[in-house]
Enzyme design. Structure first.
Site: not given
Ligand code: MV4
Length: 479
Positions: A115, A291
């Site tokens: 992150k 994804r």
């Protein structure tokens, strides 16, 4: 690309193979010993057992999957979601073995997996972010000063976390140090990386995510948003597209921000950029999922695209032939995740045998399903049975059709979230579009489901009685 291996199981393996078949590409399934008789194995042109039931001995064995791919002359691997889909080392292993990984390059996966690295990467791209620190916290007193500046409550997040893992709310100054110590040691334990950062806590946000698609030639488009606020402990339950609250202007702004996030990491393929949206419709970048997501069908329906087909095309090096200005939203789509979980009992996995398993059918109903009647549900994997997706010209139509489809979905042998889905679809807050990520916590309790079931049983009994009395009358008239 003549042969595609799908490194996954269940509904997503079948979903990917459907498109491969449509495109004339041969399919290879891999399976664990627990999945020998699973539909995804039967659906493939070829299938190979890659190990025992536990996923770390089968679906997570990247080395094994590469070995099988080489033996069978596989050109490309689609990882689906979960398992190896966001594993940068696996993508790298594919790259090193000259097998196309259907997804972004390993570098993009790695950056977005952290992150803090993600924040650093998007910094130059003018993406709105929640106020907070953008480096790992090393000095706790200094962090406390920053927290006081931002204003409590604040949220501690693990850099290696994501999807809600490794988060901690700090309500006030006095608990700051202790919460920070705990967060760091938890992050070390869970992810092997104790890096944490802090953000202002956005109290009642919506979770809005933007679907993006990028080719190798610098073309990036977005395929609008998905509203995913109906979730329970970070597990999404109902998703929809479009969101009931975005204006065309806000949609364009968030779409452009998502495109910029994708550009910042030289993204290729299908990706999702997650945002928080606050009550005043301010949006903030959270993270990027590298994804194809579970809830991709709702985007496919409203945008009129096959995301797996686009993934395969861009992986082959083709140009995206869709232009942003040609894309428009058509209608409304809703998805319910059907889990073998008991909504009456804290959503505990309800494993067992699918004694009855009959899917709803009809126009504007899509079921992405990985199971069939008579099967046992393995205990080793995620208990999602299928995704029930409905479409309508309007949101109301899609919701009504969802309720109808739920009623025509017959499952016996295990408890499922179908009844919970009905609860959501009938709830005023959901129907009005006025809800946030606290929807489930705020409105759901098992007793409501109980009440609903009792109510339905009462209505059914009344109808039966009416019919009975009518027949009695009919019988009486001639006599
Ligand atoms: C937040 C937040 C409030 N403020 N960040 C949870 C998942 C992960 N992607 C980030 N999450 C959150 N980050 C700030 N600064 C609230 C959440 C959050 C949440 C986000 C999306 C969907 C559901 C959620 C449920 C609880 C908390």
């Amino acid at each position: 690309m003549k042969k595609l291996l799908v490194a996954n199981r269940g509904e997503i393996a079948i979903r990917v193979m459907q498109t491969a078949k449509k495109m004339g590409i041969k399919t290879v399934a891999v399976f664990s010993e627990a999945d020998r008789n699973s539909p995804h194995v039967k659906y493939a042109d070829q299938a190979v057992c890659i190990g025992p039931a536990p996923s770390n001995e089968s679906y997570l064995r990247g080395d094994k999957i590469i070995e099988v791919s080489k033996e069978l002359n596989v050109d490309a691997i689609h990882p689906g979601y979960g398992f190896l889909s966001e594993n940068a080392d696996f993508a790298e292993l594919c790259e090193a073995n000259d097998i196309i990984f259907i997804g972004p390059r390993s570098k993009a996966i790695r950056v977005m997996g952290s992150k803090l690295a993600a924040k650093e990467t998007v910094k130059a791209y003018d993406i709105p972010m929640v106020p907070g620190t953008d480096e790992a916290i090393t000095d706790i007193p200094e962090a406390k000063t920053i927290a006081k500046d931002i204003g409590f409550p604040i949220l501690i997040k693990a850099s290696a976390g994501g999807g809600g893992k490794g988060m901690r709310i700090v309500e006030n100054e006095t608990e700051f140090e202790s919460q920070m110590d705990r967060a760091i040691s938890e992050a070390k334990n869970a992810f092997g990386d104790g890096s944490v950062f802090i953000e202002k806590y956005v109290a009642s946000p919506r979770h809005i995510e933007i679907q993006v698609m990028a080719d190798m030639h610098g073309n990036v488009i977005h395929l609008f948003e998905r509203e995913c606020s109906v979730q329970r402990r970070h597990q999404k339950v109902v998703e929809e597209a479009p969101s009931a609250v975005l204006t065309p202007e806000l949609r364009a702004k968030m779409g452009q921000a998502a495109i910029n996030v994708a550009r910042s990491c030289d993204y290729i393929g299908a990706g999702t950029v997650e945002f928080l949206l606050d009550e005043n419709l301010n949006f903030y970048f959270l993270e990027m999922n590298t994804r194809l997501q579970v809830e991709h069908p709702v985007s496919e329906w409203i945008a009129g695209v096959d995301l797996v087909e686009l993934q395969i095309k861009v992986a082959r090096g083709e140009h995206l032939n869709l232009k942003q200005e040609d894309l428009k939203i058509n209608g409304h789509a809703l998805e319910l995740r059907v889990y073998a979980e008991d909504p009456m009992n804290d959503f505990l996995p309800s494993v067992g045998n699918l004694e009855v398993y009959l899917l709803p059918e009809g126009e504007n109903i899509r079921v992405d399903n990985g199971f069939e009647q008579g099967m046992d549900i393995p205990i080793y994997y995620d208990p999602m049975l299928s995704k029930l997706i409905t479409y309508g010209k309007t949101r109301e139509e899609a919701i009504e059709l969802m309720i109808e489809a739920i009623d025509n979905y017959h499952i016996e042998g295990v408890q499922t979230t179908l009844s919970f889905g009905r609860f959501v679809c009938e709830h005023d807050a959901f129907r009005s579009g006025n809800f946030d990520t606290h929807f489930v916590k705020k409105y759901y309790s098992p007793s409501l489901l109980q009440d609903q079931e009792t109510l339905e049983a009462e209505i059914a009994a009344k109808i039966a009685l009416k019919h009975f009395l009518k027949e009695q009358k009919v019988l009486k008239v001639p006599s």
